[in-house]
Design an enzyme around this catalytic site. Structure first.
Site, PDB file in Angstrom:
ATOM      1  N   LYS A 219     -43.396  75.645   0.636  1.00  0.00           N
ATOM      2  CA  LYS A 219     -42.383  75.109  -0.274  1.00  0.00           C
ATOM      3  C   LYS A 219     -41.027  75.049   0.417  1.00  0.00           C
ATOM      4  O   LYS A 219     -40.683  75.947   1.196  1.00  0.00           O
ATOM      5  CB  LYS A 219     -42.297  76.003  -1.519  1.00  0.00           C
ATOM      6  CG  LYS A 219     -43.591  76.062  -2.312  1.00  0.00           C
ATOM      7  CD  LYS A 219     -43.876  74.750  -2.993  1.00  0.00           C
ATOM      8  CE  LYS A 219     -45.118  74.823  -3.856  1.00  0.00           C
ATOM      9  NZ  LYS A 219     -45.373  73.587  -4.592  1.00  0.00           N
ATOM     10  N   ASP A 247     -43.448  70.823   0.651  1.00  0.00           N
ATOM     11  CA  ASP A 247     -43.392  70.359  -0.736  1.00  0.00           C
ATOM     12  C   ASP A 247     -42.026  70.731  -1.319  1.00  0.00           C
ATOM     13  O   ASP A 247     -41.690  71.907  -1.407  1.00  0.00           O
ATOM     14  CB  ASP A 247     -44.510  71.058  -1.529  1.00  0.00           C
ATOM     15  CG  ASP A 247     -44.617  70.580  -2.962  1.00  0.00           C
ATOM     16  OD1 ASP A 247     -43.779  69.752  -3.389  1.00  0.00           O
ATOM     17  OD2 ASP A 247     -45.540  71.048  -3.658  1.00  0.00           O
ATOM     18  N   GLU A 273     -44.236  66.378   0.334  1.00  0.00           N
ATOM     19  CA  GLU A 273     -44.685  66.180  -1.047  1.00  0.00           C
ATOM     20  C   GLU A 273     -43.499  66.212  -2.015  1.00  0.00           C
ATOM     21  O   GLU A 273     -42.599  67.041  -1.863  1.00  0.00           O
ATOM     22  CB  GLU A 273     -45.675  67.307  -1.373  1.00  0.00           C
ATOM     23  CG  GLU A 273     -46.248  67.263  -2.777  1.00  0.00           C
ATOM     24  CD  GLU A 273     -47.376  68.285  -2.929  1.00  0.00           C
ATOM     25  OE1 GLU A 273     -48.163  68.476  -1.983  1.00  0.00           O
ATOM     26  OE2 GLU A 273     -47.457  68.913  -3.992  1.00  0.00           O
ATOM     27  N   GLU A 300     -48.730  65.070  -8.678  1.00  0.00           N
ATOM     28  CA  GLU A 300     -49.039  66.155  -9.622  1.00  0.00           C
ATOM     29  C   GLU A 300     -48.230  66.032 -10.906  1.00  0.00           C
ATOM     30  O   GLU A 300     -48.609  66.573 -11.935  1.00  0.00           O
ATOM     31  CB  GLU A 300     -48.835  67.529  -8.972  1.00  0.00           C
ATOM     32  CG  GLU A 300     -47.404  67.911  -8.724  1.00  0.00           C
ATOM     33  CD  GLU A 300     -47.265  69.279  -8.064  1.00  0.00           C
ATOM     34  OE1 GLU A 300     -47.459  69.375  -6.848  1.00  0.00           O
ATOM     35  OE2 GLU A 300     -46.963  70.254  -8.765  1.00  0.00           O
ATOM     36  N   ASP A 323     -53.864  64.861 -10.570  1.00  0.00           N
ATOM     37  CA  ASP A 323     -53.897  66.197 -11.172  1.00  0.00           C
ATOM     38  C   ASP A 323     -54.873  66.162 -12.349  1.00  0.00           C
ATOM     39  O   ASP A 323     -54.775  65.296 -13.224  1.00  0.00           O
ATOM     40  CB  ASP A 323     -52.496  66.589 -11.659  1.00  0.00           C
ATOM     41  CG  ASP A 323     -52.476  67.988 -12.247  1.00  0.00           C
ATOM     42  OD1 ASP A 323     -51.917  68.885 -11.595  1.00  0.00           O
ATOM     43  OD2 ASP A 323     -53.003  68.181 -13.364  1.00  0.00           O
ATOM     44  N   HIS A 350     -54.271  67.509  -6.247  1.00  0.00           N
ATOM     45  CA  HIS A 350     -53.447  68.692  -6.504  1.00  0.00           C
ATOM     46  C   HIS A 350     -54.316  69.779  -7.142  1.00  0.00           C
ATOM     47  O   HIS A 350     -55.193  69.487  -7.947  1.00  0.00           O
ATOM     48  CB  HIS A 350     -52.319  68.311  -7.466  1.00  0.00           C
ATOM     49  CG  HIS A 350     -51.502  69.473  -7.939  1.00  0.00           C
ATOM     50  ND1 HIS A 350     -51.365  69.797  -9.280  1.00  0.00           N
ATOM     51  CD2 HIS A 350     -50.788  70.396  -7.266  1.00  0.00           C
ATOM     52  CE1 HIS A 350     -50.586  70.861  -9.392  1.00  0.00           C
ATOM     53  NE2 HIS A 350     -50.210  71.239  -8.196  1.00  0.00           N
TER      54      HIS A 350
HETATM   55 MG    MG Z   1     -46.679  70.289  -5.289  1.00  0.00          MG
END
Ligand code: MG
Length: 431
Positions: A219, A247, A273, A300, A323, A350
């Site tokens: 992240k 992401d 992402e 997602e 998702d 996802h």
């Molecule tokens: Mg994500």
């Protein structure tokens, strides 16, 4: 003939924010939750279970919404539901009053997902097959009649979808044997949550590397200097040959995305992402055009097949991340996979949360066996809350093991339901 006698919906919340599980640039205190649907038939051995995933507050809104749909299904036979699943789905997504608070987005779509994940579970259990097997065994025309092509027939027609599936079925037996033997490859997100210290992230990355993982996602998005620092740490541990993805969970504007991705691209990113708002189809394209070939992934939080249609047709994404609980179940997910196949865009589903890994393992197999001709096979995996499930997905050497039990479900253990039901379960009572 079995009929539906009751539908019970529960609000279940796990206090995962205590461990910073799932933390990213904008979701800093996730309590992984499920709006959990149990569909009872008059056969006591036949029950459908469905859920949608949320991160705490708002789970109650999904529970309330699902209850509004209940009268549409009571006393219907399972075979009747199976036959008319497209029109029943439409009666929920296009409900004459509830559509005002959608249409086909947000709470409505999450709620339809929970309910129809439950019906697909019930139907595949009725046929005593895992969902992926039930779907690939269906006659192609029957399958297409169960899906929704409304608002997307300017990009894919039922006839084109028919030809894609029939083409894939020529090789179905060998492909099925292969996926049962080899499983489906996945990457892990579990080392790189933003709330983790450097030390925790380093230790987990080393652990996953030693377990055979080759693709790592972390992240980013709160502080670019810290992002650079963390990318450097992970890249040093995993070396040049393993893949690194980042992401940003929508943290940046289009301009910031361009600036920051250009600063981070030295770490050889497989994809970035959700750099910006998940609805900004044209913004994604601007970013793509300004970051020197770095690829973008999103989906997602893509609210329905119509927004996906635009992302795919406009080539605003490089990887399509469906998702299983934000989209309104298979009825619109399979048409999105079919559009991706027609446009030759790889799908990297996802997962994580509660139940998402258990669902996408079926969707990945269906995509590989009867839909996509693209050869990039990959899916997300993030172990979270699997200790609360009776049937968690199984991973071996960075691959999902193909599920062979009947149905399509993530079944929460009775004790976990009792303890974590909100607000009166043993854990939450008095909090
Ligand atoms: Mg994500």
């Amino acid at each position: 003939m079995s009929k539906i006698i009751d539908i019970i919906v529960k609000d279940i919340r796990f206090p995962t924010s205590l461990d910073n599980l799932g933390s990213d640039s904008v979701h800093v205190d996730c309590d992984y939750s499920a709006a959990y649907v149990e569909i009872f038939s008059d056969d006591k051995d036949l029950k459908g279970i469905g859920l949608t995933f949320t991160i705490g507050k708002g789970n109650d809104l999904c529970v309330a919404c699902i209850k509004h749909f209940k009268p549409l299904f009571l006393n219907k036979n399972i075979t009747e539901i199976e036959k008319n699943i497209n029109s029943l789905w439409r009666s929920c997504t296009n409900h004459s009053q509830l559509r005002w608070i959608g249409p086909e987005k947000g709470v409505i779509q999450l709620s339809v997902a929970a309910l129809f994940n439950g019906f697909w579970d019930l139907i595949s259990k009725y046929h005593r097959k895992p969902l992926w097997k039930y779907i690939v065994d269906l006659n192609t025309e029957d399958l297409l009649n169960k899906l929704s092509f409304t608002y997307i027939d300017d990009v894919i027609t039922k006839e084109e979808a028919f030809n894609i599936i029939e083409g894939k079925k020529n090789n179905i037996q060998i492909a099925t044997q292969s996926i049962i033997k080899n499983g489906f490859p996945c990457y892990t997100t579990a080392a790189g949550w933003l709330g983790y210290s450097d030390e925790k992230m380093i230790n987990l990355t080393k652990k996953y590397l030693s377990e055979g993982w080759t693709h790592f996602k972390m992240k980013v998005g709160q502080d670019i200097d810290r992002d650079i620092h963390r990318c450097k740490l992970v890249r040093e541990i995993i070396g040049k040959d393993n893949l690194l993805m980042i992401d940003a969970n929508q943290a940046w504007s289009v301009k910031e995305s361009i600036e920051n991705i250009n600063k981070l691209k030295e770490f050889d990113l497989y994809f970035v992402e959700e750099p910006t708002n998940p609805d900004d189809i044209l913004g994604f394209k601007k970013i793509k055009n300004s970051v020197g070939g770095v690829k973008l992934a999103t989906g997602e939080m893509c609210q329905n097949r119509i927004v996906f249609k635009q992302f795919l047709e406009n080539k605003s994404l490089d990887f399509c991340q469906i998702d299983s609980c934000r989209l309104a179940s298979l009825n619109e997910i399979l048409p999105i996979l079919l559009m991706s196949s027609k446009l030759n865009i790889p799908v990297i589903a996802h997962a994580g949360g509660v139940g998402l890994c258990e669902y996408v393992q079926h969707l990945n197999i269906i995509n590989q066996l009867i839909i996509t001709n693209n050869t990039t096979y990959l899916s997300e995996y993030a172990e979270s809350c699997s200790e609360h499930l009776t049937n968690p997905s199984i991973i071996k050497n960075g691959h999902y093991v193909t599920p062979m039990n009947s149905g399509y479900s993530a079944i929460i253990k009775k004790d976990s339901v009792k303890k974590f039901q909100f607000p009166n379960g043993d854990y939450w009572k008095g909090k």
